[in-house]
Write a protein that holds these residues in place. Structure first.
Motif, short mmCIF file in Angstrom:
data_model
loop_
_atom_site.label_atom_id
_atom_site.label_comp_id
_atom_site.label_asym_id
_atom_site.label_seq_id
_atom_site.Cartn_x
_atom_site.Cartn_y
_atom_site.Cartn_z
N THR A 197 -7.82 2.95 -0.68
CA THR A 197 -9.17 2.38 -0.70
C THR A 197 -10.13 3.40 -1.31
O THR A 197 -9.84 4.58 -1.36
CB THR A 197 -9.65 2.05 0.73
N LEU A 198 -11.27 2.89 -1.74
CA LEU A 198 -12.30 3.78 -2.26
C LEU A 198 -13.65 3.43 -1.62
O LEU A 198 -14.26 4.26 -0.97
CB LEU A 198 -12.38 3.65 -3.79
N CYS A 199 -14.08 2.19 -1.75
CA CYS A 199 -15.40 1.83 -1.23
C CYS A 199 -15.38 1.42 0.24
O CYS A 199 -16.42 1.28 0.85
CB CYS A 199 -16.02 0.72 -2.07
N TYR A 200 -14.19 1.22 0.80
CA TYR A 200 -14.11 0.77 2.19
C TYR A 200 -14.47 1.90 3.15
O TYR A 200 -13.98 3.02 3.03
CB TYR A 200 -12.69 0.28 2.50
N GLY B 184 -16.50 -4.89 -0.80
CA GLY B 184 -15.40 -5.14 -1.73
C GLY B 184 -15.73 -4.89 -3.18
O GLY B 184 -15.44 -5.72 -4.04
N ALA B 185 -16.27 -3.74 -3.49
CA ALA B 185 -16.73 -3.47 -4.85
C ALA B 185 -15.69 -2.86 -5.77
O ALA B 185 -15.65 -3.18 -6.95
CB ALA B 185 -17.94 -2.55 -4.80
N CYS B 186 -14.85 -1.97 -5.26
CA CYS B 186 -14.03 -1.16 -6.17
C CYS B 186 -12.74 -1.84 -6.63
O CYS B 186 -12.27 -1.58 -7.72
CB CYS B 186 -13.73 0.20 -5.56
N GLY B 187 -12.14 -2.65 -5.79
CA GLY B 187 -10.90 -3.32 -6.14
C GLY B 187 -9.66 -2.47 -6.04
O GLY B 187 -8.56 -2.91 -6.38
N LEU B 188 -9.79 -1.26 -5.53
CA LEU B 188 -8.62 -0.39 -5.42
C LEU B 188 -7.62 -0.90 -4.37
O LEU B 188 -6.43 -0.61 -4.46
CB LEU B 188 -9.07 1.03 -5.04
N CYS B 189 -8.09 -1.67 -3.44
CA CYS B 189 -7.25 -2.09 -2.30
C CYS B 189 -6.55 -3.42 -2.54
O CYS B 189 -6.05 -4.01 -1.59
CB CYS B 189 -8.11 -2.19 -1.06
N ARG C 147 -8.56 -8.60 -2.32
CA ARG C 147 -9.07 -7.30 -1.87
C ARG C 147 -8.78 -7.20 -0.38
O ARG C 147 -9.39 -7.90 0.43
CB ARG C 147 -10.56 -7.19 -2.18
N CYS D 193 -9.42 -5.15 1.89
CA CYS D 193 -10.44 -4.69 2.84
C CYS D 193 -11.35 -5.82 3.28
O CYS D 193 -12.02 -5.69 4.31
CB CYS D 193 -11.25 -3.54 2.26
S1 FES Z 1 -11.62 -0.63 -0.89
FE1 FES Z 1 -12.99 -1.17 -2.45
S2 FES Z 1 -12.72 -3.31 -2.66
FE2 FES Z 1 -11.46 -2.78 -0.98
#
Ligand code: FES
Length: 82
Positions: A32-35, A43-48, A60, A62
């Protein structure tokens, strides 16, 4: 409790749990990044992202809630490429 499968492992999650919460509670790591559980999920980054059988787009984890019978893959080539 909701029954679902993540990476071939049958697990249970409480009603309202996100896929990320269910995975982490069962020792399955999703990056995760933005979580941050201390702030509202956006849910901005999409890494998850994860792949769910029968759902065309990546979810996503998260922010996506667990649903009964869901089959999730966190390590598919599509997820890794994304
Ligand atoms: S951790 Fe960023 S969208 Fe889920």
């Amino acid at each position: 409790m909701i029954n679902l499968t993540i990476n071939g492992k049958a697990i249970q999650a409480p009603e309202g749990a996100t896929i990320l919460e269910a995975a982490r509670a069962n020792g399955i790591d999703i990056p995760t990044l933005c979580y941050d559980k201390a702030v509202e999920i956006y849910g901005a980054c999409g890494l998850c992202v994860v792949e769910a059988e029968g759902i065309p787009k990546l979810l996503r984890s998260c922010s996506a809630k667990c649903t009964e019978g869901m089959v999730i893959n966190t390590e598919s080539p599509r997820v890794v490429q994304s």
